[in-house]
Design a protein around this motif. Structure first.
Motif, short mmCIF file in Angstrom:
data_model
loop_
_atom_site.label_atom_id
_atom_site.label_comp_id
_atom_site.label_asym_id
_atom_site.label_seq_id
_atom_site.Cartn_x
_atom_site.Cartn_y
_atom_site.Cartn_z
N SER A 1 -7.26 24.87 6.39
CA SER A 1 -5.95 24.85 5.74
C SER A 1 -6.11 24.67 4.24
O SER A 1 -7.02 23.97 3.79
CB SER A 1 -5.10 23.69 6.28
N SER A 2 -5.22 25.28 3.49
CA SER A 2 -5.26 25.12 2.03
C SER A 2 -4.53 23.88 1.55
O SER A 2 -4.71 23.47 0.41
CB SER A 2 -4.68 26.37 1.36
N GLU A 3 -3.68 23.29 2.41
CA GLU A 3 -2.90 22.12 2.02
C GLU A 3 -2.84 21.13 3.18
O GLU A 3 -3.08 21.49 4.33
CB GLU A 3 -1.48 22.52 1.63
N ASP A 4 -2.51 19.90 2.86
CA ASP A 4 -2.35 18.84 3.87
C ASP A 4 -1.04 18.13 3.59
O ASP A 4 -0.99 17.09 2.94
CB ASP A 4 -3.53 17.87 3.82
N LYS A 5 0.05 18.73 4.06
CA LYS A 5 1.39 18.21 3.74
C LYS A 5 1.67 16.87 4.40
O LYS A 5 2.49 16.10 3.89
CB LYS A 5 2.46 19.23 4.13
N GLY A 6 1.02 16.55 5.50
CA GLY A 6 1.18 15.22 6.10
C GLY A 6 0.65 14.15 5.17
O GLY A 6 1.31 13.13 4.92
N ALA A 7 -0.53 14.39 4.62
CA ALA A 7 -1.11 13.44 3.67
C ALA A 7 -0.27 13.35 2.41
O ALA A 7 -0.01 12.26 1.89
CB ALA A 7 -2.54 13.85 3.32
N GLU A 8 0.19 14.49 1.91
CA GLU A 8 0.99 14.50 0.69
C GLU A 8 2.30 13.73 0.87
O GLU A 8 2.72 12.98 -0.03
CB GLU A 8 1.30 15.93 0.26
N ALA A 9 2.95 13.88 2.02
CA ALA A 9 4.21 13.16 2.27
C ALA A 9 3.97 11.66 2.32
O ALA A 9 4.76 10.87 1.77
CB ALA A 9 4.85 13.66 3.57
N ALA A 10 2.88 11.25 2.96
CA ALA A 10 2.56 9.82 3.04
C ALA A 10 2.24 9.26 1.66
O ALA A 10 2.70 8.18 1.29
CB ALA A 10 1.39 9.60 4.00
N GLN A 11 1.45 9.98 0.89
CA GLN A 11 1.11 9.52 -0.46
C GLN A 11 2.36 9.40 -1.31
O GLN A 11 2.52 8.41 -2.05
CB GLN A 11 0.13 10.50 -1.11
N ALA A 12 3.24 10.38 -1.25
CA ALA A 12 4.46 10.35 -2.05
C ALA A 12 5.34 9.16 -1.68
O ALA A 12 5.89 8.48 -2.56
CB ALA A 12 5.23 11.66 -1.89
N ALA A 13 5.47 8.88 -0.39
CA ALA A 13 6.32 7.77 0.05
C ALA A 13 5.75 6.44 -0.41
O ALA A 13 6.47 5.59 -0.93
CB ALA A 13 6.46 7.79 1.58
N VAL A 14 4.45 6.25 -0.24
CA VAL A 14 3.81 4.99 -0.64
C VAL A 14 3.85 4.84 -2.16
O VAL A 14 4.17 3.77 -2.69
CB VAL A 14 2.37 4.90 -0.09
N TYR A 15 3.53 5.89 -2.88
CA TYR A 15 3.53 5.84 -4.34
C TYR A 15 4.93 5.48 -4.86
O TYR A 15 5.08 4.65 -5.76
CB TYR A 15 3.08 7.20 -4.90
N THR A 16 5.95 6.09 -4.27
CA THR A 16 7.32 5.80 -4.69
C THR A 16 7.70 4.36 -4.36
O THR A 16 8.33 3.67 -5.17
CB THR A 16 8.30 6.79 -4.06
N ALA A 17 7.31 3.89 -3.18
CA ALA A 17 7.59 2.50 -2.80
C ALA A 17 6.96 1.54 -3.81
O ALA A 17 7.59 0.56 -4.23
CB ALA A 17 7.08 2.22 -1.40
N LEU A 18 5.73 1.82 -4.20
CA LEU A 18 5.06 0.96 -5.17
C LEU A 18 5.72 1.04 -6.54
O LEU A 18 5.88 0.02 -7.21
CB LEU A 18 3.58 1.34 -5.26
N ALA A 19 6.11 2.23 -6.95
CA ALA A 19 6.76 2.38 -8.26
C ALA A 19 8.08 1.63 -8.29
O ALA A 19 8.41 0.96 -9.27
CB ALA A 19 7.00 3.87 -8.56
N LEU A 20 8.83 1.69 -7.19
CA LEU A 20 10.13 1.01 -7.14
C LEU A 20 9.99 -0.49 -7.00
O LEU A 20 10.87 -1.24 -7.44
CB LEU A 20 10.97 1.57 -5.99
N SER A 21 8.90 -0.95 -6.40
CA SER A 21 8.73 -2.39 -6.19
C SER A 21 8.59 -3.15 -7.51
O SER A 21 8.88 -4.35 -7.56
CB SER A 21 7.52 -2.67 -5.30
N SER A 22 8.21 -2.48 -8.56
CA SER A 22 8.09 -3.15 -9.85
C SER A 22 9.45 -3.50 -10.45
O SER A 22 9.53 -4.23 -11.43
CB SER A 22 7.27 -2.30 -10.82
N PHE A 23 10.53 -3.01 -9.84
CA PHE A 23 11.89 -3.28 -10.33
C PHE A 23 12.64 -4.27 -9.46
O PHE A 23 13.82 -4.47 -9.64
CB PHE A 23 12.69 -1.98 -10.44
N GLU A 24 11.95 -4.89 -8.51
CA GLU A 24 12.63 -5.84 -7.61
C GLU A 24 12.57 -7.23 -8.17
O GLU A 24 11.79 -7.63 -8.93
CB GLU A 24 11.97 -5.80 -6.22
#
Length: 157
Positions: free
Chosen positions: A134-157
């Motif tokens: 496969s040329s892409e791994d969209k399962g991994a990308e979706a997980a990374q995006a969700a975790v990265y966003t959660a971490l970015a937003l946690s700095s504002f809590e």
């Protein structure tokens, strides 16, 4: 290729996060690969508290995400695949899951990783599923995006 312009997300420290992965069951080989990719990415990020929920199809992702958001995970990863057929079903499912998952994320403030493949044929899904060759791994990308966003937003809590 849809990967053109994609960010490189590395060094994600998701230790201590609680993540729910919700995956459809249609197209078993592709779905299993998407789940494997998400699981690999979450493990690489140090996320240990992962719950996997399977639902019948991609259409059911929105209601599952909405219900599971009530348990307040740090992030939700939704995985599915919709292959275009000869009827308008493709458009209805794709639009409803996109709107539904967006509503869950915005209404709850919980990042939802969108790992839903919307493709014209099965080969396009295979190319994006993270399978060998496969040329892409969209399962991994979706997980990374969700975790990265959660971490970015946690700095504002």
């Amino acid at each position: 290729m849809s990967a053109n312009g994609a960010p490189t997300i590395t060094d994600i420290d998701g230790r201590g996060l609680r993540v729910v992965v919700i995956a459809a069951q249609w197209h078993t080989r592709i779905m299993d690969a998407l789940v494997d990719g998400a699981t690999r990415a979450l493990t690489a990020a140090g996320v240990e508290d992962v719950t996997l929920i399977r639902v019948p199809g991609t259409f059911e992702l929105s209601v599952a995400a909405s219900r599971l958001a009530a348990s307040r995970p740090d992030a939700i990863v939704c995985l599915g695949v919709v292959v275009r057929g000869g009827t308008p079903h493709f458009e209805y499912v794709c639009e409803s899951v996109t709107v539904g998952l967006t509503q869950v994320s915005v209404a709850t403030g919980i990042p939802v990783g969108f790992g839903v493949l919307t493709v014209d044929n099965e080969q396009q899904a295979i190319d994006r599923a993270g399978l060998p060759g496969s040329s892409e791994d969209k399962g991994a990308e979706a997980a990374q995006a969700a975790v990265y966003t959660a971490l970015a937003l946690s700095s504002f809590e």
